[in-house]
Design an enzyme around this catalytic site. Structure first.
Site, PDB file in Angstrom:
ATOM      1  N   HIS A  13     -12.059   4.068  -4.249  1.00 15.06           N
ATOM      2  CA  HIS A  13     -11.596   2.857  -4.120  1.00 15.06           C
ATOM      3  C   HIS A  13     -12.907   2.075  -4.730  1.00 15.06           C
ATOM      4  O   HIS A  13     -13.016   0.526  -4.249  1.00 15.06           O
ATOM      5  CB  HIS A  13     -11.716   2.353  -2.627  1.00 15.06           C
ATOM      6  CG  HIS A  13     -11.085   3.497  -1.966  1.00 15.06           C
ATOM      7  ND1 HIS A  13      -9.847   4.021  -1.344  1.00 15.06           N
ATOM      8  CD2 HIS A  13      -9.802   2.581  -1.243  1.00 15.06           C
ATOM      9  CE1 HIS A  13      -8.762   4.830  -0.677  1.00 15.06           C
ATOM     10  NE2 HIS A  13      -8.455   3.143  -0.705  1.00 15.06           N
TER      11      HIS A  13
ATOM     12  N   CYS B 102      -0.199  21.632 -10.956  1.00 13.40           N
ATOM     13  CA  CYS B 102      -0.450  20.283  -9.520  1.00 13.40           C
ATOM     14  C   CYS B 102       1.346  18.960 -10.432  1.00 13.40           C
ATOM     15  O   CYS B 102       1.637  19.254 -11.657  1.00 13.40           O
ATOM     16  CB  CYS B 102      -1.767  19.567 -10.298  1.00 13.40           C
ATOM     17  SG  CYS B 102      -1.177  17.991  -9.602  1.00 13.40           S
TER      18      CYS B 102
ATOM     19  N   TYR C 111       5.279  13.776  -4.301  1.00 14.49           N
ATOM     20  CA  TYR C 111       5.593  14.816  -5.128  1.00 14.49           C
ATOM     21  C   TYR C 111       7.149  14.949  -4.712  1.00 14.49           C
ATOM     22  O   TYR C 111       7.524  15.551  -4.146  1.00 14.49           O
ATOM     23  CB  TYR C 111       4.999  16.179  -4.088  1.00 14.49           C
ATOM     24  CG  TYR C 111       3.401  15.804  -3.790  1.00 14.49           C
ATOM     25  CD1 TYR C 111       3.010  15.655  -5.245  1.00 14.49           C
ATOM     26  CD2 TYR C 111       2.855  16.122  -3.182  1.00 14.49           C
ATOM     27  CE1 TYR C 111       1.556  15.898  -5.351  1.00 14.49           C
ATOM     28  CE2 TYR C 111       1.266  15.917  -3.188  1.00 14.49           C
ATOM     29  CZ  TYR C 111       0.657  15.751  -4.578  1.00 14.49           C
ATOM     30  OH  TYR C 111      -0.841  15.942  -4.896  1.00 14.49           O
TER      31      TYR C 111
ATOM     32  N   ARG D 196      -7.444  20.873  -7.262  1.00 15.36           N
ATOM     33  CA  ARG D 196      -6.774  19.988  -6.588  1.00 15.36           C
ATOM     34  C   ARG D 196      -7.056  19.761  -5.333  1.00 15.36           C
ATOM     35  O   ARG D 196      -5.580  20.828  -4.431  1.00 15.36           O
ATOM     36  CB  ARG D 196      -5.311  20.007  -6.959  1.00 15.36           C
ATOM     37  CG  ARG D 196      -4.595  18.775  -7.521  1.00 15.36           C
ATOM     38  CD  ARG D 196      -4.000  17.707  -5.737  1.00 15.36           C
ATOM     39  NE  ARG D 196      -3.785  16.406  -5.942  1.00 15.36           N
ATOM     40  CZ  ARG D 196      -4.381  15.419  -5.195  1.00 15.36           C
ATOM     41  NH1 ARG D 196      -5.755  15.324  -5.177  1.00 15.36           N
ATOM     42  NH2 ARG D 196      -3.152  14.239  -5.582  1.00 15.36           N
TER      43      ARG D 196
ATOM     44  N   HIS E   1       0.645  -1.333  -0.061  1.00 21.14           N
ATOM     45  CA  HIS E   1      -0.015   0.117   0.508  1.00 21.14           C
ATOM     46  C   HIS E   1       1.010   1.297   0.576  1.00 21.14           C
ATOM     47  O   HIS E   1       1.940   1.055   0.717  1.00 21.14           O
ATOM     48  CB  HIS E   1      -0.532   0.114   1.859  1.00 21.14           C
ATOM     49  CG  HIS E   1      -1.824   1.170   1.280  1.00 21.14           C
ATOM     50  ND1 HIS E   1      -1.358   2.107   1.981  1.00 21.14           N
ATOM     51  CD2 HIS E   1      -2.995   1.197   0.788  1.00 21.14           C
ATOM     52  CE1 HIS E   1      -2.973   3.148   1.378  1.00 21.14           C
ATOM     53  NE2 HIS E   1      -3.814   2.168   0.809  1.00 21.14           N
TER      54      HIS E   1
END
Lengths: 572, 572
Positions: B152, B274, B412, B227, B128
């Site tokens: 999900h 972004c 990021y 965002r 994960h």
């Protein structure tokens, strides 16, 4: 390539009438440049004892190559007319020196003499990339000008000149001319390390062999790349004075001793790179104008000196100045016979920012600056193209304007690959200051052979980015860019402990890198490629053609070398 | 592509014994992450009235997609074993909630429930990408967590989950669980403009259509790309307080009114982008993990507010602080049910530099900030990736350390194309701050048709670079990059006069560009390409594969669109 160009040129020729078909935009540009240099006409006056007999040249070191290329281009344009070369070796009129001297402007025509012949180069002026500089020879003899730049001493330059021949100089005047002996303005240049690869002897431009370059994190001064634009001046440290102008307090004049004692000594490690580093790769795409640098017009040293910021504050810099001033100009003590010095400028905020780290350096690698690197004082503008790091610093001028030097205005700028010498507008591009991300492979060399029995290949190189942007990663490919591995970075000498990262925006020094990887089982040849990434995640472009530019600067595409694998063992 | 992956996945299956073959490095990483989040275990406590019933999820918006990809990758590794899927739909043991709750660590196993079934996801934890975040659901029900992230709710996520099924929840405990109704934490999100192209509804992530984007130099707030990482918090301006911590003067607390009146109002025009802008182009090379942004996760606005520098000075910032502090952290008021807020940090020197122009903005395009853009106060860090421009700002912390948020530490960041989820070490790369040079074509769209009778084609787009580096040139090619033309740049609305260049290093806003060129005579199709150059002469890389990275960030290769030429006239 150059030779092929020469051959094609000799098959062409041009009538006088065609010479007048110079593009008007280029011609008007030359007129503008000419008028701006009116004040510099006193080129025959002497400028100090060592210059007395030196009617030294005024072209940039690359002038002849540039001129040749532009000339060749124009010649190609005339190709459709298919005129035959007119030989002008005999039956030409005889001119006196007085007649020649009367032709020293575009209006009156631009005449010069060379070895007893007279040339009307009026139409060539617009094709001369140095623009106004060539006019300083107008009405006089070329030989002393060319003495300054050995690059003129090539056959194709004489070929160009021969087409402009209009007559011969009178025997009497020729004799007079020959009594004015020109001395070599480069005779006092320092001795250099024999390992350097010389791109130009006069002015001296040379780079170390790549494999030596990355042997040490700090480049020894002797093999640090040399990029001079003019002869190395001989400066007496006792009488040396640095002048700081343009600030409310008037001119501040500092002796070397005062510079060393009145201001704190500050040391930085900074990499300098020539804008033309790796130009040779652009030449492989299409011929550009400039010195044919390999990958080693870049080096790394420690520099110590006074901070420019401290000196400007002492000279009266304050917030009020920032309201009108935008640039800090530098003038070198290296000059041509007219007194024109090398010059450039940097943005004011780089100069005065506490984090800009701009130095008036008097030491390199812990010793006095060597003569080739600006003794006794040079500017070190870390993160900024070499051309702004003015050597043999004589004057600092705080100004609302950029330096108006040739090197700031009409050189060291980047253009689109589609821009050629017919369309280029130097005003349309900013002067190069910070340089983009760069990396290159120093080992193995292109064409090297590695043995299969070694099982591995070790690749080494350097990586650096301008503007204080730290190199954070170097990717290496053994298969031409299909797959990539991450190299080990190093920011100190091999035996030293790694240094912590510098503060953001102040990573002035390069990183050396190394990757040892297994030899791919199937490959007979490797195309090794490197590309670096800086803290702003700037990447290098993949290929050269899309960043090609007519001056061959900013050559920072992925670096590629091919090596062969030698099957030196019987298999199985 | 995603669907194909799903299909291949359903053909595979994995025995429990194989799940234990998780790479040790990844597993140990998960353990480390777990121990660092020990203090966050109080996830079942309520955090204020509006959150009382919301056992809201904690994953990044892209969590499921990331997990899916990693899972898929592991499944591929098991391919050689060719085991068959074991259906676990019947004859499974019944567990009580107490038994499930006892499995909430890697040591004891990590169990969760979902719609009455019990799952042992211990081995999935290491796969994960959010790492520790998933452990916050350990021992409890997944449904309220998933309610926060609609991503999900996709078939393949359930497919992954189904493989970890170990039993069913007792009927009694299931009934209890169902009485705890989960409310939708996004129910108070604002209404959005219908023209936006939605990449994710919850949290809301959307971009404007490209052709609208470059219609105006200042992007209207309604279509400015959105965002969000979490639900939009509802903030009462009267009770809003901004806390400034970590400085010698103690905590400074400011009301909105104080922020507006105690500090000068400063306005800048700045482009935000972004990190994932143009990610879809990386997906075309190889699937990455993240929202599938097109080319419009970038917009330009005017921002007004107090300078962060001024607020820090008022809170006690001084030279002594600079000796130990290196970062300024920001915490948003947007949070999940555990109270974990969105957070990030920027380097101290960007925050305190007079030329950094970092704002605590309370106005966007001349009006109060819209709810989606951080009402009442957000940070605007010009030149820096969107992720650091924290919205709904609650707290500022001056610190020796970076933010330890997920978004600073484990998201990021950029990696080599050779780095995959097995080998990635997030500590090895710096958090993205300044972004690299970027440009894209907004008109014509890919696949558009232009008429031969029009004789010309007009190409439009945007260009921007991080770190305040001004865009100085955009090159456009109509032939896939073989030849290039220079586009016209614009830094104001069409009807307005051009603005002068900003000071060096403070060009925060994009440039719009346009090129009208004749249609090439022979071409039936054009491959239009753009690439931009900034003041540091950084260039965009040519192609996507060599900059591909597992998170699909920093996608700034040349932008390419293909258009067809329709021969709509009879020839001759």
């Amino acid at each position: 390539m150059l030779l092929r160009c020469c051959h094609s040129l000799t098959r062409l020729g041009r009538l006088n009438t065609q010479r007048h078909q110079v593009a008007p935009a280029v011609a008007s540009c030359a007129v503008r440049l000419w008028s701006s240099s009116e004040g510099q006409r006193s080129y025959q006056r002497a400028h100090g004892p060592s210059w007395r007999h030196a009617l030294a040249g005024l072209l940039a070191g690359t002038g002849a190559v540039l001129a040749y290329g532009l000339h060749h281009h124009k010649a190609e344009q005339a190709d459709t007319i298919k005129v035959q070369t007119i030989e002008k070796t005999s039956a030409l009129p005889v001119f006196t020196q007085e007649e020649v001297t009367s032709h020293r402007s575009l209006e009156d025509g631009v005449w010069v003499t060379y070895k007893g012949a007279v040339y009307d180069i009026t139409d060539f002026v617009a094709m001369h990339p140095g623009g106004d500089k060539i006019l300083l020879a107008a009405g006089g003899d070329l030989e002393p000008f060319w003495a300054l730049y050995a690059v003129h001493n090539q056959e194709h330059v004489l070929e160009i000149l021969s087409e402009y021949k209009v007559g011969v100089l009178s025997a009497e005047d020729l004799k007079k001319q020959q009594t004015v002996k020109s001395s070599d303005p480069y005779s006092s240049d320092p001795k250099r390390h024999p390992v350097l690869r010389i791109n130009s002897q006069k002015p001296f431009n040379a780079e170390p062999p790549p494999e030596l370059l990355t042997d040490s994190y700090i480049t020894p001064s002797a093999i640090f790349f040399k990029r001079n634009h003019l002869p190395v001046p001989q400066v007496d440290p006792a009488s040396y004075r640095l002048h700081v102008e343009g600030l409310p307090g008037g001119v501040l004049t500092l002796s070397l001793e005062e510079l060393k004692t009145r201001f704190p000594k500050h040391t930085i490690t900074a990499t300098l790179q020539c804008a033309g580093n790796r130009r040779s790769e652009m030449n492989q795409v299409k011929q550009v104008k400039g010195l044919n640098w390999g990958i080693a017009a870049i080096s790394n040293a420690t520099w110590s000196g006074a901070r420019l910021r401290d000196v400007l504050l002492a000279a009266g810099y304050g917030p009020d100045v920032a309201k009108w001033a935008c640039h800090v100009q530098f003038e070198g003590l290296d000059k041509d016979v007219t007194g024109t010095t090398y010059g450039s400028s940097i943005p004011l905020n780089k100069a005065v920012n506490e984090e800009g780290d701009v130095l008036l350096a008097y030491e390199m690698n812990g010793e006095d600056l060597p003569a080739d690197h600006g003794y006794p004082v040079r500017v070190v503008v870390p993160g900024t193209v070499g051309a702004r790091n003015v050597k043999w610093l004589g004057k600092i001028i705080v100004s609302a304007e950029e330096s108006n030097s040739h090197w700031q205005q009409n050189d060291y700028k980047g253009f689109s690959p589609g821009t050629d010498w017919d369309t280029v507008d130097f005003k349309s591009a900013p002067a190069i200051q910070e340089l983009p991300i760069q990396s290159a492979i120093t080992t193995p060399a292109d064409g090297a052979v590695v043995n299969r029995s070694g099982e591995e290949v070790t690749v080494k190189g350097y990586a650096w980015s301008g503007g204080g942007r730290e190199v954070v990663r170097v990717d290496v490919s053994l298969d031409g860019g299909k797959t990539w591995q991450v190299a080990q970075l190093r920011s100190s000498e091999k035996e030293q402990a790694p240094k912590p990262s510098p503060p953001p925006g102040r990573a002035w020094a390069w990183k050396l890198w190394e990757l040892t990887a297994p030899l791919p089982a199937e490959a007979q040849e490797l195309e090794i490629v490197c590309k670096a990434v800086d803290t702003s995640y700037n990447m290098q472009p993949d290929t050269v053609p899309p960043i090609w530019n007519l001056r061959g600067v900013l050559s920072n595409a992925w670096h590629r070398v091919k090596v062969k694998i030698r099957e030196d063992e019987s298999e199985g």
